[in-house]
Write an enzyme that holds these catalytic residues in place. Sequence first.
Site, short mmCIF file in Angstrom:
data_model
loop_
_atom_site.label_atom_id
_atom_site.label_comp_id
_atom_site.label_asym_id
_atom_site.label_seq_id
_atom_site.Cartn_x
_atom_site.Cartn_y
_atom_site.Cartn_z
N LYS A 264 0.82 -1.21 0.00
CA LYS A 264 0.00 0.00 0.00
C LYS A 264 0.85 1.25 0.00
O LYS A 264 1.84 1.32 0.71
CB LYS A 264 -0.84 0.05 1.28
CG LYS A 264 -2.05 -0.84 1.29
CD LYS A 264 -2.85 -0.44 2.51
CE LYS A 264 -4.09 -1.25 2.65
NZ LYS A 264 -4.84 -0.85 3.85
N ARG B 164 -12.06 13.86 7.72
CA ARG B 164 -13.00 14.74 7.01
C ARG B 164 -14.40 14.14 7.10
O ARG B 164 -14.57 13.05 7.64
CB ARG B 164 -12.60 14.81 5.53
CG ARG B 164 -12.45 13.40 4.95
CD ARG B 164 -12.41 13.36 3.47
NE ARG B 164 -11.94 12.08 2.96
CZ ARG B 164 -12.68 11.00 2.78
NH1 ARG B 164 -13.96 11.00 3.09
NH2 ARG B 164 -12.15 9.89 2.30
N ARG C 119 -24.80 4.69 -3.64
CA ARG C 119 -24.20 5.77 -4.44
C ARG C 119 -24.63 5.56 -5.88
O ARG C 119 -24.37 4.52 -6.48
CB ARG C 119 -22.68 5.69 -4.38
CG ARG C 119 -22.12 5.82 -2.98
CD ARG C 119 -20.61 5.87 -3.03
NE ARG C 119 -20.05 5.85 -1.68
CZ ARG C 119 -18.81 6.22 -1.39
NH1 ARG C 119 -18.00 6.62 -2.35
NH2 ARG C 119 -18.37 6.18 -0.16
N VAL D 96 -18.49 10.60 2.32
CA VAL D 96 -19.63 10.50 1.41
C VAL D 96 -20.83 9.89 2.14
O VAL D 96 -21.96 10.37 2.04
CB VAL D 96 -19.26 9.62 0.19
CG1 VAL D 96 -20.49 9.35 -0.68
CG2 VAL D 96 -18.15 10.25 -0.63
N GLU E 200 -7.29 2.76 8.52
CA GLU E 200 -6.87 4.14 8.35
C GLU E 200 -7.91 5.07 8.96
O GLU E 200 -9.03 4.64 9.28
CB GLU E 200 -6.69 4.48 6.86
CG GLU E 200 -7.98 4.50 6.08
CD GLU E 200 -7.84 5.21 4.74
OE1 GLU E 200 -6.86 5.94 4.54
OE2 GLU E 200 -8.72 5.05 3.90
N GLU F 267 -11.49 3.67 9.95
CA GLU F 267 -11.85 2.52 9.13
C GLU F 267 -11.14 1.27 9.65
O GLU F 267 -9.94 1.30 9.92
CB GLU F 267 -11.44 2.77 7.67
CG GLU F 267 -12.18 3.95 7.06
CD GLU F 267 -12.03 4.05 5.55
OE1 GLU F 267 -12.93 4.62 4.91
OE2 GLU F 267 -11.03 3.54 5.00
N GLY G 214 -8.59 6.63 -1.78
CA GLY G 214 -9.50 6.37 -2.89
C GLY G 214 -9.23 5.07 -3.62
O GLY G 214 -9.51 4.94 -4.80
N LYS H 262 -16.20 2.00 -2.31
CA LYS H 262 -17.52 1.71 -1.74
C LYS H 262 -18.66 2.03 -2.69
O LYS H 262 -18.63 3.06 -3.36
CB LYS H 262 -17.71 2.55 -0.47
CG LYS H 262 -16.69 2.28 0.61
CD LYS H 262 -16.62 3.42 1.60
CE LYS H 262 -15.44 3.26 2.53
NZ LYS H 262 -15.16 4.49 3.29
N HIS I 100 -15.60 -4.40 5.71
CA HIS I 100 -15.13 -3.04 5.97
C HIS I 100 -16.11 -2.41 6.96
O HIS I 100 -17.27 -2.18 6.63
CB HIS I 100 -15.07 -2.24 4.67
CG HIS I 100 -14.74 -0.79 4.86
ND1 HIS I 100 -13.61 -0.21 4.34
CD2 HIS I 100 -15.39 0.20 5.52
CE1 HIS I 100 -13.57 1.07 4.67
NE2 HIS I 100 -14.65 1.35 5.39
#
Length: 451
Positions: A158, A292, A337, A295, A288, A275, A164, A237, A208
């Site tokens: 990673k 902020r 979404r 969504v 992580e 998360e 994202g 997601k 998740h």
Amino acid sequence: MFKKVLVANRGEIALRVIRACKEIGIQTVAVYSEADRESLHVRFADDDVCIGPAPARDSYLKIPRLIAAAEITGADAIHPGYGFLAENAEFAETCVASNIAFIGPTAEQIRVMGDKAAARAAMTKVGVPIVPGTPGPVEDVDEALGFAKEIGFPVIIKAAAGGGGKGMRVAKDADEFARSFQLARSEALSAFGNGDVYVEKYLTRPRHIEFQILGDKHGNVIHVGERDCSVQRRHQKLIEESPSPAVGPELRAKMGAAAVAGAKAIDYVGAGTIEMLLDEDGSYYFMEMNTRIQVEHPVTEMLYGVDLVKEQIRVAAGDRLSFLELPERRGHVIECRVNAEDPSRNFQPSPGRIDVFHPPGGPGVRLDTHAYAGYRVPPYYDSMIAKVICQGRDRAEALRRMELALESFIIEGVTTTMPFLARVMRNPKFRAGDVDTKFLERETDLFKEPA
Ligand code: ADP
């Protein structure tokens, strides 16, 4: 309280923030690129400033232009929304240096959590479990391979600066490792300007699970329950719900306490998300923290009857959190979404003009969108055009409401992911809550249009 907030974003989240400001009684400034002139957020704000051409790097990502726009319009605070500059420590720093409040955490908090390797170290210090892996970034491929063998394959490489779903590569075995390692490094360098990568164990069927965090400047840090975001496509997601079908009161208390401990470790202020991955055997690991608004924040808002964006604004102005106890849950909430993409063509974006637009409605249905009949979906940005959020007394009712909402939501002119999402609502495994992050990879039939 702030007098005027500049919203450094576009689309549905810009509208969402403007609404919250209006409710509190704060004036708003919209910024827009040349491609977003016709956007709703521009019409709903008290003031608006064009900040450049369509590509985000020439407009929404240009810090000096945003600061200048705030100064010209007399804004005393900036809300970054999500994406763009929301997790950019330099932006937060520049706002503060220009005497403009940044509605979010401090630059230092963004910096620690923005570096996944640093975040893992900070979590380990306070006893929050992390996915087994290298203690920090590794540069040398042989050294990294040594770690991978110790951890056991499969592993995931990673980008420390990742986000994202970008800059991640899975290696099934030692043969694959060197190639994946180099690919991840060069991807990380080109996407984030930082080639640092680390290696961690790749869980094969995790869920998740993320916890909503709120903190204020008076030392209060709380969680507002979890969201299950296991339905993903290429680590991104698509559907989120709460409560998680896999999380009962005991596990919620344990994972929630770990999430709060993690956020408290950096004295977190504002709205954030911890998360985690929940393994089949019930173990969970910090993955992580997003510093902020997310969504999927409406899921939590509907379930607990709270307003996370207003909390964010008030906390940034120095107020205390308006609640410290987890409010009573109201049934079950799920979010889909809706993207202007074609699922049968590997989710290829489908920008263009929306000719017909009939929104869904009825009890328990919330729609967050910036789209309307006649709106042109620009090709430059994220392809999400709406979020449908449905609440029900229980999961079955929420799912049924979502299915009907997706079927009655008419969008013509661009291809959307709605028929695909409705098929997921009918999928027996999904209905049984039997999902993990690899669910969509196995259910290939979902991608086919019914004959
Ligand atoms: P990003 O910051 O790009 O969103 P994350 O670290 O949040 O990346 O990971 C995104 C997704 O990738 C997770 O939701 C999960 O599906 C998958 N993932 C990440 N790390 C692992 C892991 N160690 N094992 C299995 N899946 C993982």
